[in-house]
Design a protein around this motif. Structure first.
Motif, PDB file in Angstrom:
ATOM      1  N   GLU A 181       0.833  -1.207   0.000  1.00 20.00           N
ATOM      2  CA  GLU A 181       0.000   0.000   0.000  1.00 20.00           C
ATOM      3  C   GLU A 181       0.865   1.253   0.000  1.00 20.00           C
ATOM      4  O   GLU A 181       0.599   2.220  -0.726  1.00 20.00           O
ATOM      5  CB  GLU A 181      -0.922  -0.018   1.221  1.00 20.00           C
ATOM      6  CG  GLU A 181      -1.949  -1.145   1.192  1.00 20.00           C
ATOM      7  CD  GLU A 181      -2.725  -1.255   2.496  1.00 20.00           C
ATOM      8  OE1 GLU A 181      -2.486  -0.414   3.399  1.00 20.00           O
ATOM      9  OE2 GLU A 181      -3.550  -2.171   2.622  1.00 20.00           O
ATOM     10  N   ARG A 182       1.914   1.265   0.810  1.00 21.36           N
ATOM     11  CA  ARG A 182       2.818   2.417   0.833  1.00 21.36           C
ATOM     12  C   ARG A 182       3.574   2.553  -0.489  1.00 21.36           C
ATOM     13  O   ARG A 182       3.860   3.666  -0.930  1.00 21.36           O
ATOM     14  CB  ARG A 182       3.811   2.287   1.990  1.00 21.36           C
ATOM     15  CG  ARG A 182       3.175   2.352   3.364  1.00 21.36           C
ATOM     16  CD  ARG A 182       4.004   3.131   4.344  1.00 21.36           C
ATOM     17  NE  ARG A 182       5.403   2.734   4.381  1.00 21.36           N
ATOM     18  CZ  ARG A 182       6.334   3.402   5.084  1.00 21.36           C
ATOM     19  NH1 ARG A 182       6.002   4.465   5.780  1.00 21.36           N
ATOM     20  NH2 ARG A 182       7.578   2.994   5.107  1.00 21.36           N
ATOM     21  N   ARG A 183       3.893   1.436  -1.117  1.00 20.94           N
ATOM     22  CA  ARG A 183       4.577   1.488  -2.412  1.00 20.94           C
ATOM     23  C   ARG A 183       3.675   2.120  -3.462  1.00 20.94           C
ATOM     24  O   ARG A 183       4.130   2.906  -4.304  1.00 20.94           O
ATOM     25  CB  ARG A 183       4.998   0.079  -2.815  1.00 20.94           C
ATOM     26  CG  ARG A 183       6.042   0.017  -3.936  1.00 20.94           C
ATOM     27  CD  ARG A 183       6.493  -1.406  -4.204  1.00 20.94           C
ATOM     28  NE  ARG A 183       7.102  -1.987  -3.017  1.00 20.94           N
ATOM     29  CZ  ARG A 183       6.648  -3.050  -2.378  1.00 20.94           C
ATOM     30  NH1 ARG A 183       5.555  -3.655  -2.818  1.00 20.94           N
ATOM     31  NH2 ARG A 183       7.251  -3.515  -1.317  1.00 20.94           N
ATOM     32  N   LEU A 184       2.403   1.778  -3.448  1.00 26.23           N
ATOM     33  CA  LEU A 184       1.453   2.396  -4.373  1.00 26.23           C
ATOM     34  C   LEU A 184       1.330   3.894  -4.109  1.00 26.23           C
ATOM     35  O   LEU A 184       1.360   4.709  -5.040  1.00 26.23           O
ATOM     36  CB  LEU A 184       0.081   1.723  -4.236  1.00 26.23           C
ATOM     37  CG  LEU A 184      -0.154   0.465  -5.064  1.00 26.23           C
ATOM     38  CD1 LEU A 184      -1.371  -0.291  -4.545  1.00 26.23           C
ATOM     39  CD2 LEU A 184      -0.338   0.802  -6.536  1.00 26.23           C
ATOM     40  N   LEU A 185       1.207   4.268  -2.842  1.00 21.86           N
ATOM     41  CA  LEU A 185       1.105   5.682  -2.494  1.00 21.86           C
ATOM     42  C   LEU A 185       2.344   6.454  -2.938  1.00 21.86           C
ATOM     43  O   LEU A 185       2.246   7.559  -3.486  1.00 21.86           O
ATOM     44  CB  LEU A 185       0.931   5.832  -0.982  1.00 21.86           C
ATOM     45  CG  LEU A 185      -0.488   5.934  -0.426  1.00 21.86           C
ATOM     46  CD1 LEU A 185      -0.442   6.048   1.093  1.00 21.86           C
ATOM     47  CD2 LEU A 185      -1.238   7.101  -1.019  1.00 21.86           C
ATOM     48  N   ALA A 186       3.514   5.872  -2.700  1.00 19.36           N
ATOM     49  CA  ALA A 186       4.756   6.558  -3.053  1.00 19.36           C
ATOM     50  C   ALA A 186       4.859   6.779  -4.552  1.00 19.36           C
ATOM     51  O   ALA A 186       5.264   7.858  -5.012  1.00 19.36           O
ATOM     52  CB  ALA A 186       5.952   5.752  -2.543  1.00 19.36           C
ATOM     53  N   ASN A 187       4.494   5.784  -5.346  1.00 18.68           N
ATOM     54  CA  ASN A 187       4.530   5.950  -6.801  1.00 18.68           C
ATOM     55  C   ASN A 187       3.553   7.013  -7.264  1.00 18.68           C
ATOM     56  O   ASN A 187       3.853   7.809  -8.150  1.00 18.68           O
ATOM     57  CB  ASN A 187       4.234   4.611  -7.485  1.00 18.68           C
ATOM     58  CG  ASN A 187       5.449   3.718  -7.586  1.00 18.68           C
ATOM     59  OD1 ASN A 187       6.253   3.835  -8.501  1.00 18.68           O
ATOM     60  ND2 ASN A 187       5.596   2.823  -6.621  1.00 18.68           N
ATOM     61  N   ALA A 188       2.366   7.042  -6.660  1.00 24.49           N
ATOM     62  CA  ALA A 188       1.374   8.047  -7.046  1.00 24.49           C
ATOM     63  C   ALA A 188       1.811   9.448  -6.632  1.00 24.49           C
ATOM     64  O   ALA A 188       1.488  10.429  -7.307  1.00 24.49           O
ATOM     65  CB  ALA A 188       0.017   7.703  -6.429  1.00 24.49           C
ATOM     66  N   LEU A 189       2.570   9.571  -5.547  1.00 22.82           N
ATOM     67  CA  LEU A 189       3.027  10.879  -5.094  1.00 22.82           C
ATOM     68  C   LEU A 189       4.076  11.490  -6.015  1.00 22.82           C
ATOM     69  O   LEU A 189       4.323  12.699  -5.981  1.00 22.82           O
ATOM     70  CB  LEU A 189       3.591  10.780  -3.673  1.00 22.82           C
ATOM     71  CG  LEU A 189       2.560  10.708  -2.546  1.00 22.82           C
ATOM     72  CD1 LEU A 189       3.223  10.309  -1.233  1.00 22.82           C
ATOM     73  CD2 LEU A 189       1.849  12.037  -2.380  1.00 22.82           C
ATOM     74  N   LEU A 190       4.718  10.675  -6.845  1.00 20.91           N
ATOM     75  CA  LEU A 190       5.724  11.202  -7.768  1.00 20.91           C
ATOM     76  C   LEU A 190       5.105  12.131  -8.801  1.00 20.91           C
ATOM     77  O   LEU A 190       5.809  12.950  -9.392  1.00 20.91           O
ATOM     78  CB  LEU A 190       6.456  10.051  -8.466  1.00 20.91           C
ATOM     79  CG  LEU A 190       7.239   9.099  -7.563  1.00 20.91           C
ATOM     80  CD1 LEU A 190       7.979   8.073  -8.400  1.00 20.91           C
ATOM     81  CD2 LEU A 190       8.212   9.862  -6.668  1.00 20.91           C
ATOM     82  N   ASP A 191       3.808  11.984  -9.044  1.00 22.79           N
ATOM     83  CA  ASP A 191       3.094  12.894  -9.943  1.00 22.79           C
ATOM     84  C   ASP A 191       2.508  14.018  -9.096  1.00 22.79           C
ATOM     85  O   ASP A 191       1.597  13.807  -8.311  1.00 22.79           O
ATOM     86  CB  ASP A 191       1.988  12.151 -10.694  1.00 22.79           C
ATOM     87  CG  ASP A 191       1.365  12.994 -11.802  1.00 22.79           C
ATOM     88  OD1 ASP A 191       1.411  14.232 -11.702  1.00 22.79           O
ATOM     89  OD2 ASP A 191       0.827  12.410 -12.760  1.00 22.79           O
ATOM     90  N   TRP A 192       3.041  15.234  -9.282  1.00 25.08           N
ATOM     91  CA  TRP A 192       2.635  16.355  -8.444  1.00 25.08           C
ATOM     92  C   TRP A 192       1.215  16.816  -8.720  1.00 25.08           C
ATOM     93  O   TRP A 192       0.655  17.609  -7.967  1.00 25.08           O
ATOM     94  CB  TRP A 192       3.617  17.518  -8.632  1.00 25.08           C
ATOM     95  CG  TRP A 192       4.942  17.255  -8.026  1.00 25.08           C
ATOM     96  CD1 TRP A 192       5.914  16.442  -8.530  1.00 25.08           C
ATOM     97  CD2 TRP A 192       5.452  17.780  -6.809  1.00 25.08           C
ATOM     98  NE1 TRP A 192       7.007  16.423  -7.696  1.00 25.08           N
ATOM     99  CE2 TRP A 192       6.750  17.255  -6.631  1.00 25.08           C
ATOM    100  CE3 TRP A 192       4.950  18.652  -5.858  1.00 25.08           C
ATOM    101  CZ2 TRP A 192       7.535  17.562  -5.532  1.00 25.08           C
ATOM    102  CZ3 TRP A 192       5.741  18.974  -4.763  1.00 25.08           C
ATOM    103  CH2 TRP A 192       7.013  18.431  -4.604  1.00 25.08           C
TER     104      TRP A 192
END
Length: 419
Positions: free
Chosen positions: A219-230
């Motif tokens: 879940e954190r990995r998904l969140l982190a990848n999505a956060l790369l898009d500002w």
């Protein structure tokens, strides 16, 4: 007359004086000639040596023998691309390689948009590198350029997305308002058609076992990848068995207008609630702070950054939440309740049926999908939204099987007003 008679063969005195003067003049002349020649020789020697040194330098560096004409200043900085950049550590180019031709065609401004552009969904960052990069947040809140806020739809799956055709209809016509991220099992080798909205949206994944701590890591990995898009401002976690209950515009406006996150969190006595608490978590997490809830959540960007940056509660769960603890049902509810309870609605947006009891919720087959059933999911309850009562309480529902897809494609588009 005898006194003035000169000795035969001896020159007169005035002749001797004249001869001595001429010899002295010749000596001075030759001395000056010698000095002039010496000076001329030294001058020529230094000049020739300097000329030879410059000639060797020109040959060594392949420089023109004469000074080049003055170059006009470049109007724009050179754009750095993969074609004109060499990775650090690679061998240097050959000494006589042709110089780079700089023209207006390969010049462009490298600005903030290029700097903020997210990497490809499939990258080679390690988890610690990914989380570090995703945790970055600007101190200046006002964004310096125009952007359209997007919703990140994050799918945590075992393999393929059986309900993908329904989601394709849901997303159609709303490009630029959403991004998609899929975290399947790394052993999954299925392909996605190039014209699908899910094409190229798979992120680097690791093995996930439902109920174990690596579920929270995913879940954190998904969140982190999505956060790369500002541009992503809201983040929704979904499973492969989830369906939307409303059209895209309704869900988008609902999430963008929300003032709080949707993380279900409640205190549950008994073996499946407080009974899963490990006393070794004290003093970081106390029993009265322990919460349970659904793993399927929705949150804003600020809270998502807090989740991927957590270095206190997350490690404690990793050490002390043993397999019978089911970290995916307790980590986020506990973390959000302890740290950010004022920013949470304490409810989920994903409907699920636990009425039949057992360790797992009900699954819905083809015969379960009716128009009345879908209407009940959409408006069958009341809840609070931004301090007001509403009958739109759930935006998604689960668990729907592949066998239910046929009826979902028949009823949902018209009922939910897709497109």
């Amino acid at each position: 007359m005898k006194n003035y008679k000169l000795q035969q063969g001896s020159p007169p005195p005035n002749i001797k004086l004249l001869s001595a003067q001429m010899q002295l003049q010749n000596l001075v002349f030759y001395f000056l000639l010698f000095c002039s020649g010496l000076a001329l020789g030294l001058t020529l020697s230094f000049y020739l040596r300097d000329f030879s040194f410059n000639l060797q330098l020109n040959q060594l560096f392949d420089l023109p023998a004469t000074a080049p004409p003055e170059l006009s200043p470049l109007p724009l900085p050179l754009q750095m691309t993969n074609t004109n950049l060499t990775r650090v550590g690679s061998p240097p180019p050959p000494p006589h390689s042709p110089p780079l031709q700089i023209t207006k065609n390969n010049l462009s401004r490298v600005g903030l948009k290029q700097y903020l552009k997210p990497p490809s969904a499939m990258h080679d960052m390690k988890d610690e590198e990914l989380l570090w990069r995703a945790s970055m947040a600007p101190r200046i809140r006002e964004f310096p350029l125009n952007r359209t806020p997007k919703v990140a739809f994050m799918f945590l799956t075992k393999g393929p997305l059986p309900l993908a055709p329904l989601w394709e209809l849901f997303f159609k016509g709303h490009e630029g308002l959403y991004t998609i991220y899929v975290h399947p099992n790394p052993s999954f080798n299925g392909t996605v058609p190039e014209d699908s909205v899910f094409h190229g949206r798979r992120i680097p994944s690791k093995v996930v076992r439902w109920g174990e701590f690596n579920m929270v890591e995913a879940e954190r990995r998904l969140l982190a990848n999505a956060l790369l898009d500002w541009s992503n401002q809201r983040f929704v976690l979904l499973s492969e068995s989830c369906i939307p209950l409303f059209n895209f515009s309704t869900i988008y406006n609902y999430l963008m207008g929300s003032k709080k996150a949707f993380v279900e969190a409640y205190d549950l006595p008994g073996p499946v609630g407080q009974g899963r608490y490990n006393p070794k978590m004290r003093p970081t997490i106390k029993l009265e702070q322990w919460r349970k809830g659904s793993q399927w959540f929705e949150m804003d960007r600020e809270l998502a950054i807090e989740v991927v940056s957590d270095k206190t509660y997350f490690p404690s769960f990793g050490r002390y939440c043993v397999p019978s603890c089911y970290a995916d049902e307790h980590y986020l509810p506990t973390f959000v309740s302890v740290r950010f309870w004022r920013r949470n609605s304490n409810r989920t947006l994903t409907w699920v049926d636990w009425s039949k009891g057992g360790p797992h919720p009900s699954r819905f087959l083809r015969t379960d999908v009716t128009i009345d059933f879908l209407k009940m999911l959409r408006h069958g309850s009341r809840c609070e939204y931004n301090g007001k009562s509403t009958n739109i309480c759930y935006l998604f529902a689960r668990k729907f099987t592949l066998h239910a897809l046929d009826r979902l494609l028949r009823f949902a588009p018209k009922l939910m007003q897709f497109n």
